[in-house]
Write an enzyme that holds these catalytic residues in place. Structure first.
Site, PDB file in Angstrom:
ATOM      1  N   HIS A 109       0.844  -1.207   0.000  1.00  0.00           N
ATOM      2  CA  HIS A 109       0.000   0.000   0.000  1.00  0.00           C
ATOM      3  C   HIS A 109       0.878   1.255   0.000  1.00  0.00           C
ATOM      4  O   HIS A 109       0.571   2.241  -0.670  1.00  0.00           O
ATOM      5  CB  HIS A 109      -0.883   0.038   1.244  1.00  0.00           C
ATOM      6  CG  HIS A 109      -1.854  -1.083   1.350  1.00  0.00           C
ATOM      7  ND1 HIS A 109      -1.727  -2.088   2.262  1.00  0.00           N
ATOM      8  CD2 HIS A 109      -2.987  -1.354   0.641  1.00  0.00           C
ATOM      9  CE1 HIS A 109      -2.735  -2.939   2.140  1.00  0.00           C
ATOM     10  NE2 HIS A 109      -3.508  -2.514   1.162  1.00  0.00           N
TER      11      HIS A 109
ATOM     12  N   LYS B  14      -1.293  -6.206  -8.398  1.00  0.00           N
ATOM     13  CA  LYS B  14      -1.541  -7.550  -7.855  1.00  0.00           C
ATOM     14  C   LYS B  14      -2.994  -7.980  -8.113  1.00  0.00           C
ATOM     15  O   LYS B  14      -3.257  -9.114  -8.422  1.00  0.00           O
ATOM     16  CB  LYS B  14      -1.246  -7.607  -6.354  1.00  0.00           C
ATOM     17  CG  LYS B  14      -1.365  -9.029  -5.831  1.00  0.00           C
ATOM     18  CD  LYS B  14      -0.917  -9.152  -4.411  1.00  0.00           C
ATOM     19  CE  LYS B  14      -1.995  -8.762  -3.440  1.00  0.00           C
ATOM     20  NZ  LYS B  14      -3.153  -9.683  -3.416  1.00  0.00           N
TER      21      LYS B  14
ATOM     22  N   ARG C   2      -3.503 -10.744   3.540  1.00  0.00           N
ATOM     23  CA  ARG C   2      -3.868 -12.133   3.857  1.00  0.00           C
ATOM     24  C   ARG C   2      -2.640 -13.008   4.142  1.00  0.00           C
ATOM     25  O   ARG C   2      -2.790 -14.114   4.647  1.00  0.00           O
ATOM     26  CB  ARG C   2      -4.718 -12.725   2.738  1.00  0.00           C
ATOM     27  CG  ARG C   2      -6.092 -12.034   2.668  1.00  0.00           C
ATOM     28  CD  ARG C   2      -7.081 -12.741   1.787  1.00  0.00           C
ATOM     29  NE  ARG C   2      -8.419 -12.228   2.001  1.00  0.00           N
ATOM     30  CZ  ARG C   2      -9.062 -11.398   1.174  1.00  0.00           C
ATOM     31  NH1 ARG C   2      -8.491 -10.981   0.069  1.00  0.00           N
ATOM     32  NH2 ARG C   2     -10.287 -10.979   1.457  1.00  0.00           N
TER      33      ARG C   2
END
Ligand code: PAF
Length: 298
Positions: free
Chosen positions: A41, A162, A200
């Protein structure tokens, strides 16, 4: 370090802030996120910082894009740490709206009687890859991203490569709905052993974390085969699926070789491909992709 970061939770406050910036003629970039921010990010934020006068990071765990049985309840929520990190990166505004304001009506993607408007992306982009495994997911994504575009009214929006299919769908939405927003795609950030950064990844056990970087290595092997001239796409996909299972992945949702712009199955004459993978380690679903060009023959 700049410490002027503002946090807005109320939709009206967001409208007013955006109107002020607009009056001042400032270029605004939006980086939409679901929080639990990591280096991936941050690379989007740094790119946005270079391109715009004001950077807004939205943090909202969007219930609409989680299918039943997915990890919505457990999705890590770390707003305080996220805000601290974004302050150091010189972000101007964190927009973390209240769910009750974003979705005043109950919307449940599995319930067709839902009484609220959604943005439904075209089936030709959603009935494959992640869309085939996560029913309603992309309608959830386009609905929230559409709302954020409306609320923040950015000139620029930055998304990560991604989520390749997500980017393709949002690009189509921007075009179809005549938004004058420049979409910037940032390259995938990886750990040293090649694992694509994702919130995740923290669900992985120590054993699974050892297996996970093989996704990227297998993609690189596939890229080599294409560069060597192999065009038996279906056979290659099948072989890679077998490889993933042999390595220790519990399930392979897909290994696909597609055209990077259209996401349609590649043709024999193609010289550029996107290789896309979704695999599962236990309950954790991991995705990755790389774009490959044929070797230049002189
Ligand atoms: O990529 C994500 O994190 C989400 O899908 C997004 C774009 C923030 C929408 O909730």
């Amino acid at each position: 370090m700049p410490s002027h970061l503002t946090v807005i939770r109320d939709l009206d406050d967001m409208y007013h802030q955006r109107a002020r910036w607009k009056r001042e003629g400032l270029v605004v970039a939006l980086v939409p996120t679901m929080g639990n921010l990591h280096e991936g990010h941050f690379s989007l934020v740094k790119l946005a910082r270079k391109k715009a006068d004001r950077v807004v990071v939205s943090i909202f765990v969007n219930p609409l894009q989680f299918a039943r049985g997915e990890d919505f309840e457990h999705y890590p929520r770390t707003l305080k740490q996220d805000i601290q990190a974004l302050t150091l990166l010189g972000v101007d505004l964190v927009f973390a709206p209240e769910a009750t304001q974003v979705y005043p009506e109950q919307i449940d993607m599995a319930n067709e009687a839902a009484r609220a408007t959604t943005i439904v992306p075209p089936a030709f982009l959603t009935n494959m890859l992640c869309g085939a495994n996560r029913l309603g997911h992309f309608t959830g994504v386009t609905t929230i991203v559409g709302k954020l575009f409306h609320l923040v009214a950015p000139d620029i929006a930055v998304f990560g490569q991604k989520d390749y299919q997500q980017v393709a769908i949002i690009r189509q939405m921007i075009y179809d709905l005549n938004w004058s927003i420049k979409l910037i795609t940032a390259p995938t950030s990886r750990t040293e052993d090649g694992l694509a950064l994702s919130s995740r990844n923290q669900y992985l056990t120590i054993e699974q974390r050892v297996i996970a970087p093989r996704i990227y290595r297998t993609l690189l092997t596939l890229a080599e085969r294409l560069r060597d001239g192999d065009r038996q796409y279906e056979k290659l996909s099948r072989q890679m699926t077998t490889t993933f299972k042999t390595i220790g992945f519990d399930e392979v949702d897909y290994v696909e070789i597609r055209h990077p712009n259209t996401l349609m199955p590649s043709l024999e004459t193609d010289r550029c491909w996107v290789l896309l993978v979704a695999v599962r380690l236990g309950k954790t679903r991991l995705i990755d992709n790389i774009v490959v060009e044929a070797a230049f023959l002189s």
